[in-house]
Structure formats: C-alpha cells, structure tokens
Design a protein around this motif. Structure first.
Motif, PDB file in Angstrom:
ATOM      1  N   HIS A  68       0.843  -1.193   0.000  1.00  0.00           N
ATOM      2  CA  HIS A  68       0.000   0.000   0.000  1.00  0.00           C
ATOM      3  C   HIS A  68       0.879   1.244   0.000  1.00  0.00           C
ATOM      4  O   HIS A  68       1.927   1.282   0.656  1.00  0.00           O
ATOM      5  CB  HIS A  68      -0.889   0.047   1.245  1.00  0.00           C
ATOM      6  N   TYR A  69       0.423   2.269  -0.730  1.00  0.00           N
ATOM      7  CA  TYR A  69       1.066   3.578  -0.668  1.00  0.00           C
ATOM      8  C   TYR A  69      -0.074   4.586  -0.608  1.00  0.00           C
ATOM      9  O   TYR A  69      -0.504   5.124  -1.629  1.00  0.00           O
ATOM     10  CB  TYR A  69       1.948   3.808  -1.892  1.00  0.00           C
ATOM     11  N   ASP A  70      -0.579   4.817   0.595  1.00  0.00           N
ATOM     12  CA  ASP A  70      -1.788   5.615   0.782  1.00  0.00           C
ATOM     13  C   ASP A  70      -1.474   6.984   1.379  1.00  0.00           C
ATOM     14  O   ASP A  70      -0.466   7.175   2.064  1.00  0.00           O
ATOM     15  CB  ASP A  70      -2.757   4.878   1.714  1.00  0.00           C
ATOM     16  N   ARG A  71      -2.374   7.915   1.111  1.00  0.00           N
ATOM     17  CA  ARG A  71      -2.287   9.253   1.680  1.00  0.00           C
ATOM     18  C   ARG A  71      -3.681   9.715   2.083  1.00  0.00           C
ATOM     19  O   ARG A  71      -4.680   9.093   1.689  1.00  0.00           O
ATOM     20  CB  ARG A  71      -1.693  10.240   0.663  1.00  0.00           C
ATOM     21  N   TYR A  72      -3.738  10.790   2.848  1.00  0.00           N
ATOM     22  CA  TYR A  72      -5.038  11.390   3.125  1.00  0.00           C
ATOM     23  C   TYR A  72      -5.005  12.849   2.675  1.00  0.00           C
ATOM     24  O   TYR A  72      -4.356  13.694   3.284  1.00  0.00           O
ATOM     25  CB  TYR A  72      -5.404  11.315   4.601  1.00  0.00           C
ATOM     26  N   ARG A  73      -5.676  13.094   1.569  1.00  0.00           N
ATOM     27  CA  ARG A  73      -5.833  14.453   1.034  1.00  0.00           C
ATOM     28  C   ARG A  73      -7.203  14.495   0.396  1.00  0.00           C
ATOM     29  O   ARG A  73      -7.375  14.109  -0.765  1.00  0.00           O
ATOM     30  CB  ARG A  73      -4.737  14.762   0.020  1.00  0.00           C
ATOM     31  N   ASN A  74      -8.204  14.939   1.167  1.00  0.00           N
ATOM     32  CA  ASN A  74      -9.594  14.850   0.699  1.00  0.00           C
ATOM     33  C   ASN A  74     -10.023  16.068  -0.120  1.00  0.00           C
ATOM     34  O   ASN A  74     -11.214  16.328  -0.288  1.00  0.00           O
ATOM     35  CB  ASN A  74     -10.549  14.639   1.876  1.00  0.00           C
ATOM     36  N   TYR A  75      -9.043  16.800  -0.628  1.00  0.00           N
ATOM     37  CA  TYR A  75      -9.319  17.955  -1.477  1.00  0.00           C
ATOM     38  C   TYR A  75      -8.429  17.864  -2.719  1.00  0.00           C
ATOM     39  O   TYR A  75      -7.470  17.093  -2.752  1.00  0.00           O
ATOM     40  CB  TYR A  75      -9.030  19.257  -0.713  1.00  0.00           C
ATOM     41  N   ILE A  76      -8.746  18.659  -3.708  1.00  0.00           N
ATOM     42  CA  ILE A  76      -7.949  18.702  -4.923  1.00  0.00           C
ATOM     43  C   ILE A  76      -6.920  19.823  -4.772  1.00  0.00           C
ATOM     44  O   ILE A  76      -7.282  20.995  -4.638  1.00  0.00           O
ATOM     45  CB  ILE A  76      -8.834  18.961  -6.167  1.00  0.00           C
ATOM     46  N   GLU A  77      -5.658  19.467  -4.768  1.00  0.00           N
ATOM     47  CA  GLU A  77      -4.606  20.457  -4.575  1.00  0.00           C
ATOM     48  C   GLU A  77      -4.580  21.425  -5.749  1.00  0.00           C
ATOM     49  O   GLU A  77      -4.601  21.021  -6.913  1.00  0.00           O
ATOM     50  CB  GLU A  77      -3.246  19.761  -4.438  1.00  0.00           C
ATOM     51  N   ALA A  78      -4.515  22.714  -5.452  1.00  0.00           N
ATOM     52  CA  ALA A  78      -4.567  23.742  -6.496  1.00  0.00           C
ATOM     53  C   ALA A  78      -3.202  23.936  -7.153  1.00  0.00           C
ATOM     54  O   ALA A  78      -2.159  23.690  -6.556  1.00  0.00           O
ATOM     55  CB  ALA A  78      -5.045  25.064  -5.896  1.00  0.00           C
ATOM     56  N   ASN A  79      -3.244  24.376  -8.400  1.00  0.00           N
ATOM     57  CA  ASN A  79      -2.039  24.808  -9.129  1.00  0.00           C
ATOM     58  C   ASN A  79      -0.963  23.734  -9.220  1.00  0.00           C
ATOM     59  O   ASN A  79       0.222  24.013  -9.036  1.00  0.00           O
ATOM     60  CB  ASN A  79      -1.462  26.077  -8.480  1.00  0.00           C
ATOM     61  N   THR A  80      -1.373  22.504  -9.512  1.00  0.00           N
ATOM     62  CA  THR A  80      -0.397  21.454  -9.767  1.00  0.00           C
ATOM     63  C   THR A  80      -0.853  20.606 -10.954  1.00  0.00           C
ATOM     64  O   THR A  80      -2.013  20.192 -11.027  1.00  0.00           O
ATOM     65  CB  THR A  80      -0.181  20.548  -8.537  1.00  0.00           C
ATOM     66  N   TRP A  81       0.070  20.368 -11.871  1.00  0.00           N
ATOM     67  CA  TRP A  81      -0.260  19.582 -13.061  1.00  0.00           C
ATOM     68  C   TRP A  81      -0.633  18.149 -12.696  1.00  0.00           C
ATOM     69  O   TRP A  81      -1.325  17.471 -13.468  1.00  0.00           O
ATOM     70  CB  TRP A  81       0.919  19.586 -14.035  1.00  0.00           C
ATOM     71  N   LYS A  82      -0.213  17.680 -11.521  1.00  0.00           N
ATOM     72  CA  LYS A  82      -0.503  16.296 -11.132  1.00  0.00           C
ATOM     73  C   LYS A  82      -1.991  16.066 -10.884  1.00  0.00           C
ATOM     74  O   LYS A  82      -2.449  14.936 -10.872  1.00  0.00           O
ATOM     75  CB  LYS A  82       0.294  15.921  -9.885  1.00  0.00           C
ATOM     76  N   GLU A  83      -2.744  17.162 -10.654  1.00  0.00           N
ATOM     77  CA  GLU A  83      -4.187  17.047 -10.423  1.00  0.00           C
ATOM     78  C   GLU A  83      -4.999  17.418 -11.659  1.00  0.00           C
ATOM     79  O   GLU A  83      -6.220  17.439 -11.606  1.00  0.00           O
ATOM     80  CB  GLU A  83      -4.602  17.951  -9.255  1.00  0.00           C
ATOM     81  N   GLU A  84      -4.316  17.722 -12.753  1.00  0.00           N
ATOM     82  CA  GLU A  84      -5.007  18.146 -13.972  1.00  0.00           C
ATOM     83  C   GLU A  84      -4.985  17.032 -15.007  1.00  0.00           C
ATOM     84  O   GLU A  84      -3.976  16.351 -15.182  1.00  0.00           O
ATOM     85  CB  GLU A  84      -4.329  19.399 -14.545  1.00  0.00           C
ATOM     86  N   GLY A 136     -12.480  15.621  -8.634  1.00  0.00           N
ATOM     87  CA  GLY A 136     -11.210  15.168  -9.171  1.00  0.00           C
ATOM     88  C   GLY A 136     -11.237  15.006 -10.680  1.00  0.00           C
ATOM     89  O   GLY A 136     -12.249  14.599 -11.253  1.00  0.00           O
ATOM     90  N   GLN A 137     -10.118  15.314 -11.332  1.00  0.00           N
ATOM     91  CA  GLN A 137     -10.004  15.181 -12.784  1.00  0.00           C
ATOM     92  C   GLN A 137      -9.158  13.969 -13.190  1.00  0.00           C
ATOM     93  O   GLN A 137      -9.201  13.545 -14.339  1.00  0.00           O
ATOM     94  CB  GLN A 137      -9.371  16.440 -13.390  1.00  0.00           C
ATOM     95  N   VAL A 138      -8.367  13.463 -12.244  1.00  0.00           N
ATOM     96  CA  VAL A 138      -7.455  12.358 -12.563  1.00  0.00           C
ATOM     97  C   VAL A 138      -7.669  11.232 -11.553  1.00  0.00           C
ATOM     98  O   VAL A 138      -8.211  11.437 -10.460  1.00  0.00           O
ATOM     99  CB  VAL A 138      -5.981  12.825 -12.524  1.00  0.00           C
ATOM    100  N   ASN A 139      -7.243  10.036 -11.931  1.00  0.00           N
ATOM    101  CA  ASN A 139      -7.375   8.904 -11.024  1.00  0.00           C
ATOM    102  C   ASN A 139      -6.635   9.166  -9.718  1.00  0.00           C
ATOM    103  O   ASN A 139      -5.484   9.599  -9.720  1.00  0.00           O
ATOM    104  CB  ASN A 139      -6.809   7.633 -11.677  1.00  0.00           C
ATOM    105  N   ASP A 140      -7.317   8.896  -8.603  1.00  0.00           N
ATOM    106  CA  ASP A 140      -6.690   9.023  -7.292  1.00  0.00           C
ATOM    107  C   ASP A 140      -6.797   7.724  -6.491  1.00  0.00           C
ATOM    108  O   ASP A 140      -6.626   7.708  -5.269  1.00  0.00           O
ATOM    109  CB  ASP A 140      -7.267  10.207  -6.506  1.00  0.00           C
TER     110      ASP A 140
END
Length: 337
Positions: A138-154, A194-198
């Motif tokens: 497992h490689y899990d995190r807890y971030r229940n929001y979409i981080e702004a201004n990062t290409w990784k979330e686009e 979300g716009q990308v797989n999480d």
C-alpha cells in the motif's frame, strides 16, 4: 520538490558529483541553499554547456520524452525522474537514442532503497515465510481535497496517481519478482471534483511462482494500515510506517549524517513464522534506507562502466505495466503481457 528535496541534496553531498547548474525559469531559490551554483533560465543553456556531463530532468511527465531526447543528442548522460515516460513506445525511443549516442540513461526509482523495501527483499530472499504466496503493498495518503495549481491534479498525459505513486510500487514489485504474466486493475476517482485517477487496485500474477501481487493506493486513507502484508506457507510479515528519508531531506538533513535512514523501533516489521522447526513471533529491525545508493550506481556506470542498478529497460517494463493497468480498467478484463 523533486530537485529541492531529492536530487540537489543527494548530488551535492556525494563525493563523485558536483552540483553545477540549476534551471529555474522564474526564481533563483537554489542559490539560497547552494550559493556556488549557476542558475540558467532556458533548457537550451543546459544543452549548450560543455561542462555539464549529466542532466537530471524532473519536469512534468509529458515533457520527459522531448527533453531527454534533446539532452541525449547533445551528448549528455540523463537521469529522468519517475515515471520514465508516458508510453512504453516513448521509453523505447529514448533507449534507442541513448544507445546510438553512447550515453547513460536511467530513471530515478529511489524507492528501491527505502528501508522497508530492503527489509522485505531480505524476508523474501531468505524464505523467512516459507513459500511466498501473497504480497500486498500500500502507498496511501489522506488528502480529501484537490490540490490547487499542480499539473498532477489536472487531466493530461501521464497525470494521476498511477503514474505518480504507482510507478514506485510497480518498480518495487518488478525488482522483487520480475515480469508478471498478467495484469488486472481497477482505477478510479474517489474525491469529489477530481479530474485524474486518485485510486488504484492492481493485481500482478506470477503463475510459475504461484504468487499474487496486489498494489493499492488511495488519497482517502486517514488511518493507514500496513504498508506491506506478506503471507507464506510458514508465516506472515506485516510492516507499518513510511521510510524516514524523505522527511529527513525535507528537514534539510543529508545522507552523510550519522544514523541516516534508520527507522524508529515503533514501526519495525512484525514477523510470525516457523524457522527451522522453531516458532518465532516478534519484530524485525528495519534495514536502513539509503537513496545515495542510486547515485553510487550512476557514478559507477559513468566513470567505471559498471552495470546500472536501475536500467532503462526495467523502467520501460514499469510503463508497460501501467499501460496494461489502464487497458485492464477500460476493458474490465485481465491483460496478458
């Protein structure tokens, strides 16, 4: 983050390298920590500088192919930040270009040198669980929001959690067990907006080993479970916690400091097994992690002609697994490699 936290500290603290030049398009932050470095504003300046033998390219994933190609053709050795490329065809293109120009090409798969991964490797190698039948990571995190201004979330080529965290987990599995026969995967978007797989759940199967490998990751895991779960015919190994090196690097520490990569006793792995007729149940001290081993390998490859620890062909196989996982999710079926 890649340059600030990982590459600059690892390069600057390694006796075989000199941190010479940093490309920063809109600032000179690197000179605050490394006053001796030269700061340039364009990639072309790096390509034209004959003093530079090795370029570390850690731009957004979709740029890896074009920038690495230019660097290799300019006579530079190249380290690409993971993931290698967006497609395996692009990876093969870069491998061919590197060979044609007699240049070294490698991918920064530093998580092979996480202490927990090194420890799992020894548990498997020494058959401490008997015949291994099930490996789950497992490689899990807890971030229940979409981080702004990062290409990784686009949405775009090479974005999303599979290319980000998945490339690490897939590489670890390939380093441990080699190429699987089949890939089955479920990918998803769990966070609202979300716009990308999480989220992903990938299963790799090794019929000759009768081994099932499961890789899972989500951004909605507030209470983490074990990072590794291994079951064999004689016992079980459980490992909680994350390797401490990233946090140490973020805090400004260097691999040259005492006790580098050593994990706190509270997160040592739990082993319950039968060893040579004796039942053992207790903790196993985690081996110290050491990301500098990656750069040791780079130095030995360039200066001494030795074999790379992370070969580009291995990194390309990781991209093939990612492509198979995407295809499996889209077609709702198991993909044969």
């Amino acid at each position: 983050m890649s340059g600030l936290v990982f590459h600059a500290p690892l390069v600057s603290s390694h006796p075989g390298f000199k941190l010479q030049t940093v490309l920063e398009r809109s600032a000179n932050k690197s000179q605050e920590r490394y006053p001796e470095v030269k700061v340039v504003k364009t990639f072309e300046e790096l390509l034209q500088d004959n003093l530079l033998e090795l370029l570390v390219i850690n731009t957004p994933n979709a740029l890896h192919l074009s920038m690495a190609q230019q660097a290799l053709e300019a006579g530079k050795h190249v380290i690409l930040e993971k993931p290698f490329t967006v497609t395996s065809q692009d990876a093969q293109t870069l491998i061919n270009i590197a060979k044609a120009n007699n240049r070294m090409l490698s991918v920064f798969q530093n998580r092979r040198w996480d202490g927990d991964c090194l420890t799992v490797q020894q548990v498997v190698k020494q058959n401490l669980l008997g015949k291994l039948v099930d490996y789950e990571a497992h490689y899990d995190r807890y971030r229940n929001y979409i981080e702004a201004n990062t290409w990784k979330e686009e949405a775009g080529p090479g974005s999303g959690i599979l290319y980000n965290l998945g490339s690490h987990m897939i590489d670890q599995a390939l380093a441990l067990f080699g190429k699987p026969a089949t890939v089955s995967a479920e990918l998803g978007i769990q966070r609202p907006g979300g716009q990308v797989n999480d989220y992903y759940h990938i299963t790799l199967f090794y019929p000759t080993l009768n081994l099932r490998v499961t890789l899972k990751s989500s951004y909605l895991v507030r209470e983490p479970g074990p990072r590794y779960i291994l079951h064999g015919t004689e016992g079980t190994f459980l490992k909680y916690g994350l390797d401490p090196q990233e946090d140490a690097l973020k805090a400004g520490k260097l691999p040259t400091e005492p006790n580098w990569g050593m994990e706190d006793k509270s997160t040592w792995g739990l082993l319950n097994t039968q060893l040579n007729g004796l039942h053992f149940q207790g903790t196993i001290e985690t081996l110290p992690g050491n990301y500098s081993q990656y750069y040791n390998s780079i130095y030995a490859a360039i200066r001494e002609g030795k074999e790379l620890a992370v070969k580009p062909e291995e990194a390309m196989l990781g991209i093939q697994i990612i492509e198979a996982a995407i295809q499996s999710n889209a077609e709702k079926r198991t993909i044969e490699l």
